[in-house]
Design a protein around this motif. Structure first.
Motif, mmCIF file in Angstrom:
data_model
loop_
_atom_site.group_PDB
_atom_site.id
_atom_site.type_symbol
_atom_site.label_atom_id
_atom_site.label_comp_id
_atom_site.label_asym_id
_atom_site.label_seq_id
_atom_site.Cartn_x
_atom_site.Cartn_y
_atom_site.Cartn_z
ATOM 1 N N GLY A 16 -16.797 -22.591 -8.357
ATOM 2 C CA GLY A 16 -18.238 -22.814 -8.393
ATOM 3 C C GLY A 16 -19.024 -21.635 -7.862
ATOM 4 N N HIS A 17 -18.321 -20.623 -7.331
ATOM 5 C CA HIS A 17 -18.969 -19.426 -6.821
ATOM 6 C C HIS A 17 -18.590 -18.238 -7.716
ATOM 7 N N ALA A 18 -19.336 -17.173 -7.600
ATOM 8 C CA ALA A 18 -19.002 -15.938 -8.308
ATOM 9 C C ALA A 18 -19.373 -14.767 -7.419
ATOM 10 N N ARG A 19 -18.634 -13.690 -7.582
ATOM 11 C CA ARG A 19 -18.972 -12.457 -6.866
ATOM 12 C C ARG A 19 -19.369 -11.408 -7.896
ATOM 13 N N LEU A 20 -20.517 -10.800 -7.640
ATOM 14 C CA LEU A 20 -21.015 -9.766 -8.535
ATOM 15 C C LEU A 20 -21.240 -8.484 -7.752
ATOM 16 N N GLY A 21 -20.974 -7.354 -8.373
ATOM 17 C CA GLY A 21 -21.215 -6.075 -7.739
ATOM 18 C C GLY A 21 -22.606 -5.564 -8.077
ATOM 19 N N VAL A 22 -23.359 -5.192 -7.061
ATOM 20 C CA VAL A 22 -24.707 -4.666 -7.243
ATOM 21 C C VAL A 22 -24.692 -3.188 -6.892
ATOM 22 N N GLY A 23 -24.982 -2.344 -7.859
ATOM 23 C CA GLY A 23 -25.014 -0.918 -7.591
ATOM 24 C C GLY A 23 -26.292 -0.500 -6.871
ATOM 25 N N ASP A 115 -23.586 -22.017 -6.407
ATOM 26 C CA ASP A 115 -24.352 -23.028 -7.125
ATOM 27 C C ASP A 115 -24.587 -24.203 -6.191
ATOM 28 N N ALA A 116 -25.840 -24.517 -5.918
ATOM 29 C CA ALA A 116 -26.143 -25.617 -4.999
ATOM 30 C C ALA A 116 -25.605 -26.937 -5.504
ATOM 31 N N ALA A 117 -25.350 -27.067 -6.804
ATOM 32 C CA ALA A 117 -24.841 -28.314 -7.367
ATOM 33 C C ALA A 117 -23.325 -28.417 -7.298
ATOM 34 N N ALA A 118 -22.644 -27.396 -6.741
ATOM 35 C CA ALA A 118 -21.188 -27.406 -6.688
ATOM 36 C C ALA A 118 -20.682 -28.553 -5.821
ATOM 37 N N ALA A 119 -19.481 -29.018 -6.142
ATOM 38 C CA ALA A 119 -18.937 -30.200 -5.461
ATOM 39 C C ALA A 119 -18.797 -29.994 -3.962
ATOM 40 N N GLN A 120 -18.471 -28.781 -3.538
ATOM 41 C CA GLN A 120 -18.232 -28.574 -2.103
ATOM 42 C C GLN A 120 -19.502 -28.678 -1.260
ATOM 43 N N PHE A 121 -20.654 -28.779 -1.905
ATOM 44 C CA PHE A 121 -21.902 -28.914 -1.151
ATOM 45 C C PHE A 121 -22.433 -30.353 -1.173
#
Length: 484
Positions: A16-23, A115-121
């Motif tokens: 439910g999470h993602a990691r993105l690289g910001v230059g 994502d605030a709607a993810a199950a872990q929250f």
């Protein structure tokens, strides 16, 4: 091993999470020493061990309703923020045998998107603000690796099709509270307008180079003040009471509506600031409990009055030394102006090179605090200290009745701490909070509660009348009265 310009976590993000690289890209800078504020905090961190995570600064920014809040736009704002502030592109490394700030001209910041709607929250009921608070705690749960990591960790909370919150955990080694506020102002402008018209303030490497040059006279003056003041203080303050508990340092919190009203009344009656009233009350109680007429308190100065530093993105704040002398047995009203002057002197002499301070202490035969300082650290972190003074009279009976609503509760405990005792004053929905973190060998919880109630009692009395020295009975006087 990861490239030094691309630093991110080794573990994959949760479902439910993602990691993105910001230059990001900005101006380059040659390595520079640590600022004086960084040097002092670095030493404190080494003493705190894993509990140095408490030294991170957690901030949550709700994205503006009238600005774009799409993922690409918010990521761009974060990248521009890092690019225009070299302090956010700085790591601390050993260069030629010395610890240095090393700035990267370009690189990539790993940003967690949740994502605030993810199950872990589910525990947060998928409320975006509650999710952001949880994520901030998670980001701050481990100490920063200052040699490899960028000095901030960033997450974005997604609610539906928009980013609702930006979560940033800053390393306190790189920025102080004022610097964080300046950065958040920049971020909000970037989110709304896409740009900031004014240049960023001086960065950490700029401050460090200036400290090695034009600011050295300030350090010399401050060091001389510290040596004079510390020589007047007792080697010890509170007496040893019992073997230490585990964890050794325990926090007790008093929340008082009565004290919140009384401190404002005392400030109005005495034409003083409420902070001066509270610091004077703490000094009076420390003096009575220790039996010392000369009391040493530590304060925190932001050092933003130095020319050009109002908007600096750096770690500038340092500890000050407040010396309060009551050998002539002043009343509490007479104590207030001397506490104000002592606090002002501390503020004027709180910008110094810690290495030079240590050398001066050693040369004068004074104890250099490599461990725990025996003197009390007082930190008033209220936001609205003197903006809501009572407009009309308040009955004494009304304030005294409110004492029945005071609560005293235990809070978190620590194995390591920098101070034998720290008093922190903060805002509460009703009244103020006074938190005492103390060494349980000198301030076990029952003693800590008595100390806090003495401060409260003194403030309430001072709201309506002057108090002659000794202001309050000493603990030994009260014990004898109880036995008698």
């Amino acid at each position: 091993m990861q490239s030094p310009e691309r630093v991110g976590p080794s573990a994959p993000p949760p479902t439910g999470h993602a990691r993105l690289g910001v230059g990001f890209a900005g101006e380059s800078a040659s390595p520079a020493p640590l600022t004086w504020g960084q040097q002092a905090l670095w030493a404190a961190m080494r003493r705190r061990g894993r509990e140095q995570t408490l030294m991170s600064l957690r901030r949550i920014v709700a994205t503006p309703r009238r600005g774009p809040a799409d993922l690409a736009g918010v990521l761009r704002a974060v990248g521009v923020l890092v690019g225009r502030n070299s302090s956010l592109r700085t790591r601390i490394r050993t260069v030629d045998g010395d610890r240095r700030q090393v700035v990267a001209a370009a690189g990539e910041l790993s940003v967690l998107v949740v994502d605030a709607a993810a199950a872990q929250f589910a525990a947060e009921r998928h409320d975006a603000a509650a999710v952001a608070a949880t994520v901030a705690d998670q980001l701050a749960a481990t100490p920063f690796d200052h040699a490899r990591e960028w000095p901030q960790r960033v997450a974005l909370v997604r609610a539906g099709d928009r980013i609702s919150h930006v979560v940033i955990v800053f390393s306190h080694v790189t920025v102080d509270f004022e610097a964080v506020e300046a950065l958040l102002r920049q971020l909000r402008l970037l989110l709304i307008r896409g740009a900031v018209d004014t240049p960023a303030g001086p960065q950490s490497v700029d401050v460090a180079r200036r400290e090695q040059d034009v600011d050295r006279w300030r350090s010399a003056r401050a060091v001389a003040y510290w040596v004079r003041g510390f020589a007047r203080l007792p080697a010890q303050t509170l007496p040893w009471v019992a073997p230490p508990a585990t964890p050794r340092f325990q926090r007790t919190v008093l929340v008082s509506e009565a004290a919140g009203t009384a401190v404002r009344l005392a400030a109005r009656r005495c034409r003083a600031t409420s902070s001066t009233v509270l610091v004077a009350a703490v000094a009076a109680v420390v003096s009575r409990w220790s039996g010392n007429d000369v009391c040493g308190l530590h304060s925190m100065a932001n050092n933003r009055a130095v020319d050009g530093y109002a908007e600096a993105i750096a770690k500038l704040n340092q500890v000050g030394l407040v010396v309060v002398d009551s050998t002539d047995r002043p009343s509490f009203d007479d104590l207030l102006p001397r506490v104000w002057r002592a606090a002002l002197e501390a503020y004027r002499h709180s910008y110094y090179d810690p290495t030079e301070l240590r050398r001066a202490f050693e040369a004068a035969g004074l104890p250099w605090e490599a461990g725990v300082s025996p003197h009390c650290y007082v930190n008033d972190v209220r936001l609205a200290a003197d903006t809501d003074l009572p407009a009309g009279p308040v009955e004494e009976a009304q304030v005294r009745a409110a004492l029945a609503g005071t609560s005293v509760t235990p809070a978190e405990s620590l194995d390591h701490f920098t101070w034998r005792m720290r008093v922190e004053i903060n805002d509460q929905p009703r009244g103020i909070g006074i938190a005492l973190t103390g060494d349980s060998s000198y301030l076990p919880p029952p003693y800590a509660e008595r100390f806090l109630r003495d401060v409260e009692r003194l403030v309430v009395e001072a709201a309506f009348r002057d108090l002659p020295w000794p202001w309050l009975p000493s603990p030994s006087d009260e014990e004898r009265a109880t036995r008698g």
